[in-house]
Design an enzyme around this catalytic site. Structure first.
Site, PDB file in Angstrom:
ATOM      1  CG  ASP A 106      -1.747   1.168   1.491  1.00  8.91           C
ATOM      2  OD1 ASP A 106      -1.887   1.990   0.569  1.00  8.91           O
ATOM      3  OD2 ASP A 106      -2.306   1.278   2.607  1.00  8.91           O
ATOM      4  CG  HIS A 141      -4.060   4.371   3.877  1.00 10.09           C
ATOM      5  ND1 HIS A 141      -4.145   3.233   3.115  1.00 10.09           N
ATOM      6  CD2 HIS A 141      -5.266   4.982   3.792  1.00 10.09           C
ATOM      7  CE1 HIS A 141      -5.361   3.166   2.577  1.00 10.09           C
ATOM      8  NE2 HIS A 141      -6.063   4.218   2.975  1.00 10.09           N
TER       9      HIS A 141
END
Ligand SMILES: [Zn+2]
Ligand SMILES: [Zn+2]
Length: 556
Positions: free
Chosen positions: A193, A368
């Site tokens: 990611d 994130h």
């Protein structure tokens, strides 16, 4: 294809934000990791959602064994209802992920045919030559997993979305040990990611919002409305807990908020003490000093609860001076204008509004990983190949640069975009292969039909330059124009000398009709097209606008 090699085929989410999808293929077996959607940019007028092009999967339909989902966010599961018609394969996911998906499939009347298989962290699924282990990761929603896939060419790890939260709200930590275990064993490739690669340091723990929320809840002179993403179950849990601590009750408004809370509560993944929720119909009459309301609509979506509340037009709740509204979410780029308009409405009503960006303790934290967490992951996994995913090109690029600087990748860092397959061979090689079809498919969710790019172009012309409707009366027998053409316009402003331009435009139409043959004049599709083309050229030259031109021919 060599049965001992593995192809990784990114079909979405590399080089673009959203619609994440990665296919792994070995021999005649394909598994698909995630099937997400993308919310359209404003230029895609009236398009509700965007999904990845799955031509490659349709072409190899018989080989597709399953779709494996990492977590419940739209950019990972949102395309499932749209691709299931073409590709009805089993879907693997964790409890919460499948519960959210079930609701969606129900809305699309697809639930009966779908085969959903529930999995949990630590479990393993075997699909043809692939053996998938689910590794628990922390993120902004619950029940998120990364995948460690054993393939004939080696272990491939796909992180899904993650951050490394040292103090997760649900007490379930990021499974560092599992990543380390694979790192020791040897990992062929890591797909990770890249969303927050531009942020240095560590992303704050989800718990970091608790300080400021408590402060605001305590200080609020009247009722509090908290808006967050309805999938942010950790955030919702904290709002419920803090409200209780400060002696307030909870109200819930907005369809997605009500649905998701019901789902998570039903699965025992959200703890709501008995007697802490105020019934919707009682909200208006409830003592505002003792009320915290959870509302959906952080992005000022036009029909959302918060948008309605902001203009005091919500069925269940009114907003008044000295109420507090807390936007506990990121302002997603592209939505700022609408969000700030909504915030303005609230300030006009003298509501105390709090949103991200202040200097005080945070009211929102990202789900994130920031740079340091990305480094930890690379360090743990020590892959031979590293492929950044989930991000626009600059984010993939910077993630690649980060890995490069660390020297944690023994083989190669591969910067690829959607549609670019990589073949990993058993001898440890990796090669780029001929690109496959990849791109965006636009969907109007009302009709479920794919929209052609040409429709978008029309809509853009309409929105920017308006519409021009020339009306021409032609005698069917003689082919002659009975009267001077009329021109109706909407949203088309040819500047100050408008009348003159429209008069000239009439002449253009007259000339076009006069210069056409009798056959052309009798064939209305031809004469319409000729008028459209000539008028377009004229108007574009005079005004440099491109309105949508729709000639209408009246038969007299
Ligand atoms: Zn995502
Ligand atoms: Zn996510």
């Amino acid at each position: 294809m060599n049965a001992s090699s593995v192809w990784a085929i990114p079909l979405g989410g590399l080089g673009e934000f959203g619609m994440n999808m990665l296919a792994l293929r070995s021999g005649d077996d394909i598994i698909v990791i995630d099937a997400g959607l993308m919310f359209p940019e404003q230029e895609l007028l009236g398009v509700d959602i965007v999904i990845p092009d799955i031509t490659y999967l349709k072409q190899n339909k018989r080989m597709v064994r399953a779709i494996v989902l990492t977590h419940a966010h739209e950019d990972h599961i949102g395309a499932v209802p749209y691709i299931l018609r073409d590709l009805n394969v089993p879907i693997y996911g964790t409890t919460f992920t499948l519960a959210i998906l079930r609701k969606k499939l129900e809305e699309h009347a697809l639930l009966d045919e779908a085969k959903l298989i529930e999995v949990a962290p630590g479990e393993t699924t075997t699909l043809g030559p692939f053996q998938i282990e689910y590794l628990h990761v922390t993120h902004s929603t619950i029940d998120c997993v990364a995948l460690a896939v054993r393939t004939p060419a080696g272990v491939i790890i796909h992180t899904g979305d993650f951050k490394i939260d040292p103090t997760p709200v649900d007490g379930k930590p990021f499974d560092m040990h599992a990543f380390a275990r694979y790192g020791q064993e040897g990992v062929l490739a890591l797909f990770s990611d890249s969303t927050n690669v531009e942020r240095p340091g560590f992303t704050a723990s989800e718990r970091a919002v608790c300080v400021r929320l408590e402060e605001l809840f305590r200080a609020a002179p009247q009722k509090v409305v908290v808006s967050c993403f309805s999938s942010s179950i950790h955030r919702i849990q904290q709002v419920i807990d803090i409200a209780r601590q400060v002696g307030k009750k909870i109200g819930i408004v907005g369809r997605s908020m009500v649905d998701n809370i019901e789902i998570a509560h039903g699965l025992d993944k959200l703890h709501i003490p008995d007697g802490s929720v105020v019934r919707p119909q009682d909200l208006r009459g409830y003592d505002p000093k003792r009320l915290v309301v959870l509302a959906s609509g952080t992005q000022a979506e036009p029909l959302s609860a918060l948008s309605r509340i902001a203009v005091d037009n919500h069925r269940l709740l009114s907003i008044a001076e000295n109420d507090t509204v807390i936007l506990s979410a990121r302002l997603i780029p592209g939505n700022e204008k609408a969000i700030f308009r909504m915030i303005d409405h609230l300030f006009r009503r003298r509501v105390l509004v709090y949103y991200e960006g202040g200097r005080s303790a945070p009211i929102h934290v990202s789900g994130h990983a920031s740079q340091e967490e990305m480094k930890i992951l690379l360090q743990l996994v020590k892959p031979k190949y590293f492929i950044p995913l989930h991000g626009e090109y600059r984010q993939l690029f910077r993630h690649a640069a980060l890995a490069e600087q660390m020297g944690a990748v023994s083989g190669q860092i591969l910067l690829v975009e959607s549609g670019q397959p990589i073949e990993f061979t058993r001898d440890g090689g990796a090669q780029r292969r001929e690109p496959v079809a990849a791109g965006r498919v636009l969907v109007d969710s009302g009709s479920l039909e794919e929209i052609e790019e040409v429709v978008i172009r029309d809509r853009r012309h309409l929105a920017e330059d308006g519409v021009v409707v020339p009306i021409i009366a032609i005698d069917k027998h003689t082919g002659l124009m009975e009267t001077s053409p009329e021109i109706v316009t909407r949203g088309f402003l040819p500047s100050e000398d408008g009348t003159e331009i429209l008069n000239k435009a009439r002449e253009v139409i007259l000339r076009t009709v006069e210069q056409s043959t009798p056959e052309e004049k009798m064939d209305w599709s031809v004469i319409k097209e000729k008028i459209r083309a000539d008028l377009k050229r004229y108007l574009n030259k005079q005004t440099s606008k491109r309105p949508l031109i729709l000639p209408v021919i009246l038969e007299v």
